[in-house]
Structure formats: structure tokens, C-alpha cells
Enzyme design. Structure first.
Site, PDB file in Angstrom:
ATOM      1  N   ASP A 253       7.873  34.997  25.070  1.00 51.75           N
ATOM      2  CA  ASP A 253       7.416  34.058  24.049  1.00 51.75           C
ATOM      3  C   ASP A 253       5.909  33.844  24.201  1.00 51.75           C
ATOM      4  O   ASP A 253       5.169  34.778  24.523  1.00 51.75           O
ATOM      5  CB  ASP A 253       8.191  32.746  24.195  1.00 51.75           C
ATOM      6  CG  ASP A 253       8.394  32.029  22.880  1.00 51.75           C
ATOM      7  OD1 ASP A 253       7.412  31.458  22.379  1.00 51.75           O
ATOM      8  OD2 ASP A 253       9.523  32.032  22.358  1.00 51.75           O
ATOM      9  N   HIS A 287       5.163  26.751  21.758  1.00 50.41           N
ATOM     10  CA  HIS A 287       6.453  27.271  21.319  1.00 50.41           C
ATOM     11  C   HIS A 287       7.322  27.692  22.506  1.00 50.41           C
ATOM     12  O   HIS A 287       8.497  27.321  22.608  1.00 50.41           O
ATOM     13  CB  HIS A 287       6.222  28.454  20.384  1.00 50.41           C
ATOM     14  CG  HIS A 287       7.456  28.989  19.721  1.00 50.41           C
ATOM     15  ND1 HIS A 287       8.275  29.933  20.312  1.00 50.41           N
ATOM     16  CD2 HIS A 287       8.001  28.713  18.512  1.00 50.41           C
ATOM     17  CE1 HIS A 287       9.267  30.224  19.497  1.00 50.41           C
ATOM     18  NE2 HIS A 287       9.129  29.503  18.394  1.00 50.41           N
ATOM     19  N   ASN A 381      12.959  33.198   9.942  1.00 54.12           N
ATOM     20  CA  ASN A 381      12.926  32.009   9.085  1.00 54.12           C
ATOM     21  C   ASN A 381      12.341  32.275   7.699  1.00 54.12           C
ATOM     22  O   ASN A 381      11.634  31.437   7.143  1.00 54.12           O
ATOM     23  CB  ASN A 381      12.101  30.904   9.767  1.00 54.12           C
ATOM     24  CG  ASN A 381      12.608  30.581  11.154  1.00 54.12           C
ATOM     25  OD1 ASN A 381      13.806  30.456  11.376  1.00 54.12           O
ATOM     26  ND2 ASN A 381      11.683  30.447  12.094  1.00 54.12           N
ATOM     27  N   SER A 444      14.169  29.923  15.979  1.00 54.72           N
ATOM     28  CA  SER A 444      13.607  29.947  17.331  1.00 54.72           C
ATOM     29  C   SER A 444      14.257  28.889  18.213  1.00 54.72           C
ATOM     30  O   SER A 444      14.446  29.096  19.415  1.00 54.72           O
ATOM     31  CB  SER A 444      12.098  29.691  17.291  1.00 54.72           C
ATOM     32  OG  SER A 444      11.394  30.835  16.886  1.00 54.72           O
TER      33      SER A 444
END
Length: 778
Positions: A253, A287, A381, A444
Site C-alpha cells: 500500500d 491510506h 471504486n 479499499s
């Protein structure tokens, strides 16, 4: 005492009581006197004992004063007895009633003291909040013998002033070892070797704590630890040495930043930065820290949130492939995957997605999967098809859609046959930069919930492989949206507690085919085979026709399915793995489509036909197929083979082995499995010469016997009022009881004649199956 009398005075009044009651009372007293040690083997519980009179009350107090904890009004006491003792107490003539002292609690949960726990709706949705508190981690070195400078003592996490020392472990399994120093003056090195001096792992850095991942699937009797601090002015002291046997989750990530709500399970010193090419995986976006918190935030520490994995034995390995804007390339992502495999990660989390397929990333992910490392990825998304979204669309990846608090799929969650399961993804609060907390939404956020489930399954059952885990996730998911699998929510929302309660078993799973999917038969498909099935025989049937038999020589088998023509637009795809004796070890069955269709349109079954409605229903329930020319041929006689095949579609008989019970029913005969299952259920027995005669036409009498056996109506002779069929009035006829049972249940119509020796037609049997189906629903 009442009127100043003593306890002895009260005991004297008992003389007026029936002698049998007195003897019974003292018999029970003797039971406890001579069995006093019996209670020691059972836990004592609190009970409420009631009495009718004060005399009875006082007698009990005198006899069991050591067990009585408190007394109340109205002749009731609170006392402690074992489960066996309380049964005897209930029989005492002086006791009128016995009840447990039921415990009550506050009408609020006290499971966690984390401030934001009540905002974590996702934990409750996936059943994680009942799991997390019960899995406290521990330092496996604590209480072990440590040897420092030839002196041996018990390690209790006290400081160690030495640059080398050893732990005696006596066959312990470890996954990670960490050392925390009292100060840092620059780079230092940690090396770990086994009892023979072979290097197990090493790490170098300038942080106060260094971690190393140890080779798994082995036990350690002794480990030696060496610390190198070249050029330091002051000899360091090891504040704490810790070893664990954890599941390691690689979070690929934006990195993971230090946070107050992580409790030593984020391996910062092992993290890598593929964006800048050096240093640790420092999160500049937030994130990755958010994702890591969803998995592994520390529970019951009075801070923040609870990770979905709670206190489960899970470590986070942060690998930074996305920059401050959340962007990164496939080359760097593939590097991180390869390193995660090399370092010994057990699970990989991809809360990232994007368009475009590259060979370098596909090969890295395939290698991870083939090494037994589950890969969990976000669907994306954009609210579009997953057809060109990666890594979610690579075969074998567990692809995750996102749902909201009401259980609906988020409108921007990507969809497609690649979706496997769904998880909470709306307004998910988790750890963020600078010791803060933030709510984020998207696939996510849903992905780490699934990763947590996978990690907990691996912690509970380290031997689980990728195929077994995929199967356990899908089989325990809570179905939402359309019934069964659908392209928006997959098999449904994950249920962590349910999955952990499931028993692991050998598994088969198509990596490229979902139930109800429309296939392109020119493309090859991938069948996943769990490790325990490698070397076993695998059979594949398409529409009851055997199309492949081979020895599984690997965990992924490439198969090109033939486009077999059939009378309907769906085909049943069945896979079975068996051992050399024919015992079934695992099965998988799903429906595939060649075109969209939901109703039959047979050219030879007009709406005026007597069985039109029954044939329509039988087709919709997938009990009948029809022919490739669009006909059903309702008046055609039915063979024994086809009759059993149609019955099996209704009854779904279990099958435990595939050894042919009849010489004329080989495994490659279309419908053989249905005949084997019917034989196991004693629905068919065959002929005295050991044959089944599959192509022989079935009579109405034979049909009645088979159907009555399948419905378990033939287990007892018919005892009702028989219907007087004129051509079947002899109770000695082999089908008499079966016909009467079926007529009594309304499955056979009560007409003057039954015609037992006439051959059964396809229309008649379709109608009988529908009536049998209706009977089963009652």
C-alpha cells in the site's frame, strides 16, 4: 431464636416428622459425608435453596453451614454446590425448590474499552467482535531458559546486558523475533542462528527495534542471538526480547506510519519503500495506515479502535508501493509481491486497483498463490465492470466488493464474475497519520476485513491452502442481494466467526468460473485443487457426461471445456476428486450458462397439452432438459437411466464413492453418478444378474416403486384405506404398497386403472416429479 429456643430444641421438634423423611434426609447427609471429595472434581456453583418452614430452613443451615454463603428472608439461602450435589439436595424432604443464582450484567457491552469501538459497525457485520477479545498474544520467550555468558536463568523480560545470548525452546514453533534496545547511536545488526550455527535470519537498521522473520514450518530447540553495534560509544542494553508464532500479513500500500493504536505487531524495521527506493515504508498518504488499523489495531488498550483480527496472532509487514498521492506502478507492486513471498508472508492485502494487465504482476501474484499465500484485493471504486481491473481480476485472487451499513453493495463498488465476497466499506473508522483516526469508504476498506478473516483462519489452521481458504470464505458468507452468487456481492458478506467454526476439508474450486456464469468455451479455465488432493484422481462431468479424468499433478489444472449441446441453456459442471479406492474426497458443482433463458419453449408441448404446466415447472426447477432440436417429446417412453437422472435432480442424493455397482454402468456412461447414488440410497437394486439395464424402458409400476423408495414411503407397509385400482388390487403385487402410498399422498391420481405394465412417458414422469416436489415442501 424464636422463643429463645436453641438449635437443639428445634431439632427435637423433628420427632413429629414422618420417620421416612428423616431417614431420607440423613441418607443424603451421609452421601455428602462419605463423598466429600467428589465435589472437588467439579466446579461449585451458586444456587438458591427454598424451604417451606423455619424448621426445615434451620436444619439445612446446621447441616450445610460450610456451603451457605448468605441467607435471605422467606426461608431462602444462597449456597455453593457441585452439579451432582445439587441433584441430591433437590431430593431432600426439607427443600421445596432449587434455582441457579442467575447472573445479570449491565445492558451495555463491556467487551472493549477502545473509545471508537461503538462506531465500528463493520466488526459486528462480519462477526469479528465476538472473536477478537479471546485471542491474546504472548511473548513465547517469557519463562524460557536464557543463557548469557555461560550463566543460565529464566527470562522474564528483564533487561539483558550482552551482545550475544541463547534461548532454549524445546521444540517451539516461531515466526518472528524482535529485539528492543535501550538506545540507538546508528545502524546495528541482528542475527539469529539455530543450534547448529546455521543463520536463520538477519536484519539491519537504525531503529530501536529490529525484527526478523524466521523460517516457518519447523521447530526450534535453541536459537542464538548476536547483536553487532560497530562504533557505538555505549554498550546497548536489550530492553526486551520477544518471539511469536504469528501470521504475517503483507500490506502492499502507501506504507504504515507509527501509531499509538498499534501494539508491537507492525514490523516497521522489515518494511520496504519501493517508491523512493530506500528506507522504511513511511506512510505519506494515510491510506496504508488506515488499512493496517482495520486489520491489526490493538484492542482493549483504551485507545482508538479494535482491529478486525483483534488480538489474534497477526503481524503486519508494510510494503510501500504507492506515493503520497496514492499512485504506483505494476513493476514496483510486483517487486513487493516477490519480496513478500521471499520473506515468508502468509497473506497479501491489496487495497489498490487500476486498469491494465501486466505479465510481471500476473506472474508475481501467480507465484504467491502457488506458494500457498492467499492474495486479497479490492474490486475498485469506479462502479464499472471488473473485466480490465487488476490485480482484482487475476485468477485465484480473492476479490472484495464493499457494502454499507444497511447491507447493500456500494453503488461505486466494481462488479463482475471476478467478485468473490463482500465486506463493510462505508464510513470505516481506523488509524490515520499523526496518531489520529479517520473514516474512509471504498473497497479499499472492505478488503482488510477479508484479509483479517484469512489471517485468522491461517492462525487457527496453519496447514490451510489457498483453495481451502477460498472455499471456506464462500461457503460461510452471508448471502445478500440476488439469491446465491451474484456479480455485485459475490457469495455474500464474510462471516468471520462462522468461518472459524467450520472444519477444514479438502477442496476443489474453479478459479475462473462462478455459479451462473456465461462461458466462452474457446477459452481455457483454471481448476484449483487443494494440496491434499494432489496425486488424486480428478473427474469432470458436463451435463452428466464425463469429459475429463486425470491425476492431479499440481494445484492448478488448466481445462478447456467442450461446448456440449443440450436441451437447455444451462449446463451442470461437476468435479469430483477420489482416492484410488474410489472414495470421494471433495466435490464442486456449479451451473454455467451458454445464453440467457429462464423458461422452456418446447415446440411439441402446446399450452393445451395436459401436462403443460407441470413440464414448465419441471424445466424451471431444472428437473428436465429437453432435446437440442427444441422438443420435449412428452409421449416418448422413458429409460431407466433417464428416470434415475431426473429423480436425482430432485432429491440430490449424496454420493460417497464412485465404484460402479453394476457391470453395465461404467463411469463414463452419461448419468452414471445418478445411478450410483440411487443404488447407495437403495432406490434402485438392479437385476439378479448384477446388471442395471440402463436403456431398458421403465414401467409405471417400476416407477412407483423407485419413487416411493426415494420419498421414504416404502419403509413401512401401507396401512390406510386402499384405493381400488381395478388392475392393481392384489396386495402381493411388488408395486401394490408403493402405488397406494403415492396415491394416498396425491402424487398418483386416483383413477379406475393404474396401468402398471405400461411404459412411463416423459410427460407423466415430469408431472409425478412436480407432485413429489410439492409433497416434499409440505
Amino acid at each position: 431464636m424464636e422463643n429463645g429456643r436453641s438449635l437443639i430444641d428445634h431439632m427435637r421438634t423433628v420427632n413429629s416428622v414422618n420417620r421416612k423423611l428423616i431417614l431420607g434426609f440423613f441418607a443424603v447427609i451421609l452421601f455428602f459425608v462419605f463423598n466429600g471429595s467428589y465435589a472437588h472434581g467439579q466446579a461449585l456453583s451458586e444456587w438458591l435453596i427454598y424451604f417451606r418452614t423455619q424448621d426445615d430452613y434451620l436444619q439445612f443451615l446446621q447441616t450445610y453451614q460450610s456451603r451457605v454463603e448468605d441467607t435471605g428472608s422467606s426461608f431462602v439461602v444462597k449456597a455453593r454446590f457441585s452439579s451432582d450435589e445439587i441433584k441430591a439436595v433437590e431430593q431432600l424432604p426439607i427443600v421445596s425448590r432449587v434455582e441457579p443464582n442467575y447472573q445479570k450484567t449491565l445492558a451495555e457491552t463491556t467487551a472493549f474499552n477502545d473509545p471508537f469501538f461503538f462506531q465500528q459497525w463493520g466488526l459486528r457485520t462480519v462477526g469479528a467482535e465476538v472473536i477478537a477479545p479471546s485471542r491474546d498474544g504472548q511473548n513465547l520467550l517469557d519463562g524460557r531458559e536464557v543463557i548469557v555468558q555461560n550463566q543460565s536463568f529464566t527470562y522474564e523480560e528483564q533487561p539483558l546486558s550482552a551482545s550475544s545470548f541463547s534461548f532454549l525452546l524445546n521444540g517451539m514453533k516461531l515466526s518472528r523475533l524482535s529485539l528492543e534496545m535501550d538506545h540507538v547511536e546508528g545502524n546495528w545488526r541482528l542475527e539469529v542462528t539455530d543450534g547448529q550455527g546455521n543463520e536463520l535470519a538477519a536484519n539491519e537498521g537504525n531503529t530501536a527495534q529490529l525484527d526478523v522473520l524466521l523460517p516457518q514450518n519447523r521447530t526450534y530447540d535453541t536459537i542464538h542471538i548476536l547483536i553487532q553495534t560497530n562504533g557505538w560509544s555505549k554498550q546497548p542494553i536489550v530492553k526486551k526480547a520477544a518471539a511469536v508464532n504469528h501470521v504475517t500479513v503483507a500490506v502492499i500500500d502507501t506504507g504504515v506510519s507509527v501509531h499509538e493504536d498499534f501494539c508491537g505487531n507492525v514490523l516497521y524495521s522489515l518494511g520496504k519503500d519501493y517508491v523512493d527506493g530506500d528506507g522504511m515504508a513511511v506512510d505519506e498518504n494515510g491510506h496504508g495506515t488506515h488499512v493496517a488499523g482495520i486489520i491489526a489495531a490493538c484492542p482493549n488498550n483504551g485507545k482508538g479502535i479494535v482491529g478486525a483480527a483483534g488480538s489474534a496472532p497477526v503481524d503486519i509487514l508494510p510494503l510501500k508501493v504507492l506515493d503520497a498521492q496514492g499512485t504506483g506502478g505494476d513493476f514496483e507492486i510486483a517487486q513487493a509481491v516477490n519480496d513478500a513471498v521471499a520473506m515468508g508472508a502468509n497473506v497479501i492485502n491489496f487495497s489498490l486497483a487500476g486498469k491494465g494487465k501486466t505479465l510481471v504482476l500476473e506472474q508475481a501474484i501467480s507465484q504467491a498463490l502457488l506458494n500457498g499465500i492467499p492474495v486479497v484485493a479490492a474490486a475498485g471504486n469506479w462502479g464499472t465492470s471488473l473485466q480490465d481491473i487488476y490485480p482484482a481480476s487475476y485468477p485465484g485472487v480473492i476479490t472484495v466488493a464493499a457494502i454499507d451499513e444497511k447491507g447493500g453493495v456500494l453503488p461505486y463498488s466494481d462488479y463482475g464474475w471476478e467478485v468473490d465476497v463482500s465486506a463493510p466499506g462505508a464510513n470505516i473508522i481506523s488509524t490515520f497519520l499523526n496518531d489520529t483516526y479517520k473514516s474512509l469508504s471504498g473497497t479499499s476498506m472492505a478488503t482488510p476485513f477479508v484479509t483479517s478473516e484469512v489471517a485468522m483462519l491461517k492462525a487457527e489452521h496453519p496447514e490451510l491452502d489457498v483453495i481451502q481458504i477460498r472455499k471456506m470464505l464462500s461457503e460461510t458468507a452471508f448471502d445478500i442481494g440476488e439469491k446465491g452468487y451474484d456479480i455485485h456481492s459475490g457469495y455474500g458478506t464474510i462471516q468471520i466467526a462462522k468461518a472459524l467454526q467450520a472444519s477444514p476439508k479438502a477442496a476443489l474450486d474453479w478459479l475462473t468460473i462462478k455459479n451462473g456464469q456465461q462461458l466462452n468455451f474457446s477459452q481455457s479455465q483454471l481448476l484449483g485443487v487443494s494440496d491434499g488432493l494432489v496425486g488424486k484422481n480428478v473427474y469432470i462431468w458436463l451435463d452428466d457426461q464425463l469429459i475429463l479424468k486425470k491425476k492431479a499433478d499440481r494445484t492448478w489444472i488448466s481445462v478447456t471445456l467442450p461446448d456440449i449441446r443440450s436441451g437447455r441453456n444451462e449446463k451442470t459442471l461437476k468435479v469430483i476428486a477420489v482416492d484410488d479406492s474410489g472414495t470421494i474426497l471433495a466435490t464442486d458443482e456449479r451451473l454455467i450458462k451458454t445464453a440467457d433463458s429462464s423458461s422452456a419453449s418446447f415446440s411439441d408441448v402446446p399450452a393445451s397439452f395436459w401436462a403443460y404446466q407441470e413440464i414448465q415447472r419441471a424445466y424451471q426447477q431444472k428437473l428436465i432438459n429437453g432435446f437440442t432440436d427444441g422438443t420435449f417429446r412428452p409421449n416418448q417412453s422413458l429409460s431407466r437411466r433417464h428416470a434415475v437422472m431426473m429423480m436425482n435432480r430432485l432429491f440430490h442424493w449424496p454420493l460417497h464413492h464412485i465404484q460402479p455397482p453394476f457391470a453395465d454402468v461404467p463411469i463414463d456412461l452419461a448419468g452414471a453418478l445418478s445411478i450410483y447414488a440411487a443404488y447407495d440410497q437403495r432406490v434402485v437394486t438392479g437385476y439378479s444378474n448384477g446388471s442395471f439395464a440402463p436403456e431398458k424402458l421403465v414401467t409405471r409400476a417400476q416407477m412407483a416403486v423407485m419413487l416411493a423408495r426415494a420419498l421414504k414411503l416404502s419403509e413401512h407397509p401401507f396401512s390406510g384405506t386402499p384405493y381400488p385400482f381395478k388392475d392393481l388390487s392384489d396386495p402381493g403385487h411388488f408395486a401394490y404398497d408403493a402405488v397406494q402410498q403415492l396415491a394416498d399422498k396425491g402424487i398418483i391420481f386416483k383413477q379406475d386403472y393404474f396401468h402398471p405394465n405400461e411404459y412411463l412417458t416423459r410427460a407423466q414422469f415430469a408431472a409425478l416429479l412436480i407432485r413429489a416436489s410439492d409433497y416434499l415442501q409440505k
